[in-house]
Design a protein around this motif. Structure first.
Motif, mmCIF file in Angstrom:
data_model
loop_
_atom_site.group_PDB
_atom_site.id
_atom_site.type_symbol
_atom_site.label_atom_id
_atom_site.label_comp_id
_atom_site.label_asym_id
_atom_site.label_seq_id
_atom_site.Cartn_x
_atom_site.Cartn_y
_atom_site.Cartn_z
ATOM 1 N N MET A 210 -21.012 -39.057 -31.438
ATOM 2 C CA MET A 210 -20.591 -37.542 -31.274
ATOM 3 C C MET A 210 -19.275 -37.136 -31.905
ATOM 4 O O MET A 210 -18.359 -37.735 -31.966
ATOM 5 N N ILE A 211 -19.421 -35.813 -32.713
ATOM 6 C CA ILE A 211 -18.374 -35.172 -33.200
ATOM 7 C C ILE A 211 -18.145 -34.050 -32.532
ATOM 8 O O ILE A 211 -18.683 -33.071 -32.501
ATOM 9 N N ASP A 212 -16.635 -34.006 -32.173
ATOM 10 C CA ASP A 212 -16.074 -32.752 -31.350
ATOM 11 C C ASP A 212 -15.220 -32.053 -32.427
ATOM 12 O O ASP A 212 -14.306 -32.616 -33.200
ATOM 13 N N LEU A 213 -15.569 -30.737 -32.426
ATOM 14 C CA LEU A 213 -14.767 -29.666 -33.355
ATOM 15 C C LEU A 213 -13.792 -28.798 -32.583
ATOM 16 O O LEU A 213 -14.693 -27.868 -31.802
ATOM 17 N N ASP A 214 -12.759 -28.992 -32.388
ATOM 18 C CA ASP A 214 -11.983 -28.306 -31.655
ATOM 19 C C ASP A 214 -10.498 -27.566 -32.204
ATOM 20 O O ASP A 214 -9.875 -28.785 -32.728
ATOM 21 N N MET A 215 -10.518 -26.567 -32.628
ATOM 22 C CA MET A 215 -9.271 -25.966 -32.973
ATOM 23 C C MET A 215 -8.922 -26.435 -34.552
ATOM 24 O O MET A 215 -8.238 -27.502 -34.793
ATOM 25 N N LEU A 216 -9.542 -25.872 -35.253
ATOM 26 C CA LEU A 216 -9.756 -26.423 -36.695
ATOM 27 C C LEU A 216 -9.135 -25.277 -37.721
ATOM 28 O O LEU A 216 -9.477 -25.124 -39.020
ATOM 29 N N GLY A 217 -8.464 -23.978 -37.183
ATOM 30 C CA GLY A 217 -8.200 -23.008 -38.127
ATOM 31 C C GLY A 217 -6.412 -23.070 -38.420
ATOM 32 O O GLY A 217 -6.226 -22.026 -39.171
ATOM 33 N N THR A 218 -5.687 -24.048 -38.262
ATOM 34 C CA THR A 218 -4.302 -24.311 -38.653
ATOM 35 C C THR A 218 -3.949 -25.181 -39.712
ATOM 36 O O THR A 218 -3.331 -26.114 -39.363
ATOM 37 N N GLY A 219 -4.942 -25.317 -40.707
ATOM 38 C CA GLY A 219 -5.027 -26.559 -41.609
ATOM 39 C C GLY A 219 -3.788 -27.006 -42.105
ATOM 40 O O GLY A 219 -3.566 -28.055 -42.808
ATOM 41 N N SER A 220 -2.849 -25.949 -42.577
ATOM 42 C CA SER A 220 -1.619 -26.217 -43.038
ATOM 43 C C SER A 220 -0.645 -27.287 -42.315
ATOM 44 O O SER A 220 0.233 -27.737 -42.744
ATOM 45 N N LYS A 221 -0.997 -27.245 -41.042
ATOM 46 C CA LYS A 221 -0.001 -28.175 -40.145
ATOM 47 C C LYS A 221 -0.843 -29.430 -40.115
ATOM 48 O O LYS A 221 -0.252 -30.454 -39.333
ATOM 49 N N GLY A 222 -1.901 -29.758 -41.013
ATOM 50 C CA GLY A 222 -2.389 -31.087 -40.853
ATOM 51 C C GLY A 222 -3.853 -31.167 -40.444
ATOM 52 O O GLY A 222 -4.475 -30.074 -40.019
#
Length: 449
Positions: A210-222
């Motif tokens: 299973m691949i869970d995608l949760d909160m991926l919108g602040t990539g500058s923070k890591g």
């Protein structure tokens, strides 16, 4: 021109070409003209899902229902088959006041091409709901607050939708089938994920990962990957990250947020949560579209696509319990990266030394493979026991049966290693190496020294 370049990049990604890794950066103030087609589409998804019109997508609300309908319509537009009906896969959640909250999952499906594996599944999931609204009294007057949830989790839903498009367009590259699920009532103790696994999907036992995608919108923070310290999932992440990638996730042992992957973990299904981590606007009315960083999101999308394709095509699925690798042993099995002192071969703890000093010295390119121009990379997993012997050799990622057999033969014949240690004690250690078979005019193969 920008549009043509973006399409060319997508075609390159579809045919397995990887991009150079780079640090995630925020480029503020870029105009619509500088956006790639993918970023524009991600923006479109987030703009609607995090709009005031949906009222924060509270579980059971009309806003959550509208978000589910949006996901359904995008799946249809992208050619993804629906396993849930027009209204989604509806379920009820009992409330403490005696009422029943009505929510829904939206389930999409892309069938794998391999007849031996298309009844096995990789699940890609993203939380559908958020907090909703709140009435705040200011100067004696009620004011409605909206918790738009742009990063929590319109961003994860947007990435899932674009993954569905990419995988649907390139289904011939995926051996296992892929399920895409927008989980309803996730804020209600992951009710949608629980319902899917325990009530609505009869083949839960055939889910390999299973691949869970949760909160991926602040990539500058890591950009992070959380696997609950599953050794096989960590190995797959390492193998994928060893290829050229647009961005590399940092594997974290600390759970960034509770999410739907917990429901799969409780079913002993290996899972990984991809996230850009904690951010100050989480759970507040400031979680709006203006905080979303779309350029890093596009790179994260490309990485997760590559990861999904890899895990869909491995011969042996990841194990939830590593003791299954050593069924006759009561000794704990440690991951290579978790050892205080890692196993070493001829004085070096770098697996590359094992390849250079042993594997490529004794590897013989199968004549039939040479004749047919067969090349590839075989990922071989094995255990260095606490007495230094190499045992339990298996193919974790296949290239071709001829190449697989030769790679396993040489690794099995390995001389003794110096075993790994944890807290001063010798331990059984699981590790892997990538054995390259590359033909050239001079007839040489392997990695460069």
């Amino acid at each position: 021109m920008r549009s043509l370049i973006s399409r060319a990049l997508l075609l390159a990604l579809a045919f397995g070409l990887f991009f150079m890794p780079c640090e995630a950066q925020v480029i503020s103030g870029y105009s619509e003209l500088s956006d790639s087609d993918v970023m524009k589409t991600l923006k479109s998804h987030v703009s609607y899902l995090a709009s005031d019109e949906l009222g924060g997508r509270k579980a059971g609300s009309e806003g959550e229902k509208a978000a589910a309908e949006y996901v359904r319509d995008v799946f249809r537009e992208y050619g993804v088959d629906l396993l849930s009906g027009d209204d989604g896969d509806v379920f009820g959640v009992a409330q403490q006041n005696g009422d029943t909250l009505t929510s829904r999952n939206v389930v999409g499906f892309v069938q794998g091409y391999d007849r031996a594996m298309y009844d096995k599944y990789i699940v890609i999931g993203a939380r559908l709901d958020n907090i909703g609204t709140n009435i705040l009294t200011v100067d004696g007057k009620p004011q409605r607050q909206i918790f738009n949830g742009a990063n929590g989790n319109a961003s994860g839903l947007a990435v899932m939708l674009e993954l569905a498009r990419m995988i649907s367009s390139n289904a011939i590259m995926f051996r296992r089938s892929v399920l895409f699920i927008a989980f309803g009532a996730s804020e209600q103790t992951f009710a949608g994920a629980w319902y899917f696994l325990n009530r609505s999907f009869g083949d839960a036992g055939k889910i390999d990962a299973m691949i869970d995608l949760d909160m991926l919108g602040t990539g500058s923070k890591g950009f992070y990957a959380y696997t609950s310290s599953n050794a096989d999932m960590n190995m797959i992440l390492s193998n994928v990250s060893n290829e050229l990638q647009p961005v590399l996730p940092k594997v974290t042992a600390e759970e960034p947020y509770p999410s739907d992957n917990r429901a799969f973990y409780s079913k002993e299904i290996p899972s990984v949560m991809f996230t850009t981590g904690k951010y100050p606007e989480h759970g507040t009315v400031k979680d709006v579209e203006s905080i979303i960083e779309y350029e890093p999101m596009e790179r994260e999308l490309e990485y997760v696509y590559n990861f999904t394709r890899y895990i869909s095509n491995v011969e042996n699925p990841p194990l939830f319990r590593q003791d299954k690798v050593l069924p006759k042993s009561t000794d704990k099995l440690y991951d290579y990266a978790d050892c205080d002192k890692r196993p070493s071969f001829m004085g070096s703890a770098d697996p590359k030394a094992f390849l250079l000093k042993w594997v490529y010295q004794y590897l013989k390119y199968p004549k039939a493979a040479v004749s047919n121009g067969i090349q590839g990379r075989v990922i071989v997993e094995f255990v260095v026991s606490k007495d230094g012997n190499v045992t339990d050799v298996r193919v974790a990622r296949s290239a071709d049966q001829l190449l697989d057999d030769e790679a396993v033969r040489v690794v099995k014949a390995s001389p003794k290693w110096k075993p790994g240690q944890v807290k001063g004690m010798k331990v059984n250690t699981i590790m892997s190496v990538a054995v390259d078979f590359r033909l050239s005019k001079k007839g040489k193969f392997g990695i460069k020294k």
